[in-house]
Design an enzyme around this catalytic site. Structure first.
Site: not given
Ligand code: PLP
Length: 358
Positions: A102, A170, A194
Site C-alpha cells: 500500500w 494511511d 475494515k
Molecule cells: C493499508 C491500506 N491502504 C489502502 C487500501 C486501499 O483501500 P481502498 O480499497 O479503500 O482504496 C487498503 C485496502 O485493503 C489498505 O489495507
C-alpha cells in the site's frame, strides 16, 4: 442463523449488534417512514446522522479543534493521489516510507504528480519489519507512511517524530483500534471497510493549516477545501455508509472507547501469535516480533501444499478469509475490532488441531 468466523481483510466483519440495529430500522428510520437510504442528504434527519458520526469520531479519537473531518469517496486509493494534489507544491518533495504494497501504491501516485523520495524502507527484507532509520529533511513537503500493513501483517508501534514536516498516515487497516495522539499528524486517512464500517466511505482527518497549500485550479471534487466548506455535502455523500459508520462508532463508545478496544485487540492477537510461537516452527509468522500487527496476523506453513490444505480445511470448518493476499500467498487472519474473541479462540483451537493431525 449461523454467522461465519469472518477473518476477511476488508470489507471485513461488522459488529453483530450494529447489523441488528441497522436491520431493525431499515424500513423506518426513527419514525421518518423511510430507510436512511431514502432520506434526502439535505434533510434534517440525515444531517443529524452525518453530524453524529463526526461528533463520535471527534470524541473517540480526541480530535483537536484545529482538525477537519471529511467523509469522502474513492477509497484510500484516491487519497494516494489527493494528498499530493493538495499538499505537494511544485519544487517540493514528498517523503515516502515504504513498508508494503500500500505504501508502494501511494508512492506510485505521488510520482505521477510530482517528486518523491524514499526516506526509509523494509523492502530489502520482504517487508518483515518497520524501518527505524529514517531520512527526513526539514524541507520535505510531507512524510507519508502506512500505519498498518494489511498484506504483510506489520504495524508501526510508535510513529516517528517528523518535527515540522507534516506526517500523513494511511490508517485504513488500524484506525480506531488503539489510542492515538491526533495532534502528531498532518493528515490521517482511512477507507472505512475494515474498522469503521462498510466500503464506500473514506474518512480524512486533516489539520486546518494544511488546507491553504492547494492550487485553486484543482478539480473541485479533488480539493479538500471543497469538502471542508460544505461539511462533506458538496455532492451526494454515501449516506448509508456514513449511517453505519455512526452505529459502529456508537458501538466502540459503548465498549469503553479505543483504550478498551485496544485491550481486547491485544488479547485476540495474543491467542493467535501464541499458537504460532508455541508450534515449534510448524507455523512461522511473517513479521518480526516487534513489528507484529494486532490487526492482520500473517503466517506460513512448511509448504504451499500444506498451506492449501490448511486453508481448505479452515474454510470447511467455518473460517472465512484465511488465505493470504494474492500477491504474497501464505495465511492471514484479519482480526479487526469487530472480530469477536470467540472467533480468535476457535481459530487458535483449529490451528492446534490441524498441527496434531498433519
Ligand atoms: C493499508 C491500506 N491502504 C489502502 C487500501 C486501499 O483501500 P481502498 O480499497 O479503500 O482504496 C487498503 C485496502 O485493503 C489498505 O489495507
Amino acid at each position: 442463523m449461523k454467522r461465519a468466523f469472518n477473518f476477511n481483510a476488508g470489507p471485513a466483519a461488522l459488529p453483530l449488534e450494529v447489523l441488528q440495529e441497522a436491520q431493525a430500522e431499515l424500513l423506518d428510520f426513527q419514525g421518518t417512514g423511510m430507510s436512511v437510504m431514502e432520506l434526502s442528504h439535505r434533510s434534517k434527519d440525515y444531517d443529524a446522522v452525518h453530524n453524529k458520526a463526526k461528533e463520535l469520531l471527534t470524541k473517540l479519537l480526541n480530535i483537536p479543534d484545529n482538525y477537519e473531518i471529511l467523509f469522502l469517496q474513492g477509497g484510500a486509493s484516491l487519497q494516494f493521489a489527493m494528498v499530493p494534489m493538495n499538499l505537494l507544491a511544485p519544487g517540493k518533495v514528498a517523503n515516502v516510507i515504504l513498508t508494503g504494497v500500500w505504501s508502494e501504491k501511494a508512492l506510485y501516485e505521488i510520482e505521477k504528480l510530482g517528486e518523491a523520495k524514499i526516506g526509509g524502507s523494509s523492502k530489502d527484507a520482504a517487508y518483515k519489519y518497520i524501518p527505524t532509520e529514517l531520512e527526513i529533511d526539514p524541507s520535505d513537503a510531507y512524510v507519508h507512511l502506512t500505519s498498518n500493513n494489511t498484506i504483510y501483517g506489520t504495524q508501526w508501534r510508535e510513529f516517528p517524530d517528523t518535527k515540522d514536516v507534516p506526517l500523513v498516515v494511511d490508517m485504513s487497516s488500524d484506525i480506531l483500534s488503539r489510542p492515538l495522539d491526533v495532534s502528531k499528524f498532518g493528515i490521517i486517512y482511512a477507507g472505512a471497510q475494515k474498522n469503521l464500517g462498510p466500503s464506500g466511505v473514506t474518512v480524512v482527518i486533516i489539520r486546518k493549516d494544511l488546507l491553504d497549500s492547494a492550487d485553486d485550479n484543482l478539480p473541485t471534487m479533488l480539493k479538500y477545501t471543497t469538502h471542508v466548506k460544505s461539511n462533506s455535502l458538496y455532492n451526494t455523500p454515501p449516506t448509508f455508509g456514513i449511517y453505519l459508520l455512526s452505529l459502529v462508532l456508537e458501538w466502540v463508545d459503548r465498549l469503553g472507547g479505543v483504550e478498551a478496544v485496544n485491550k481486547i485487540n491485544e488479547s485476540k492477537a495474543k491467542l493467535i501469535y501464541d499458537a504460532i510461537d508455541e508450534s515449534d516452527g510448524y507455523y512461522v509468522g511473517h513479521a518480526e516480533k516487534d513489528a507484529r500487527s494486532l490487526m492482520n496476523v500473517t503466517f506460513n506453513l512448511a509448504s504451499e501444499e500444506l498451506e492449501k490444505k490448511f486453508i481448505k480445511e479452515a474454510l470447511a470448518a467455518g473460517f472465512v478469509g484465511i488465505a493470504g493476499h494474492r500477491s504474497i500467498g501464505g495465511c492471514r487472519a484479519s482480526i479487526y475490532n469487530a472480530v469477536p474473541v470467540e472467533a480468535c479462540e476457535a481459530l487458535r483451537d483449529f490451528m492446534l488441531e490441524f498441527k496434531k493431525n498433519n
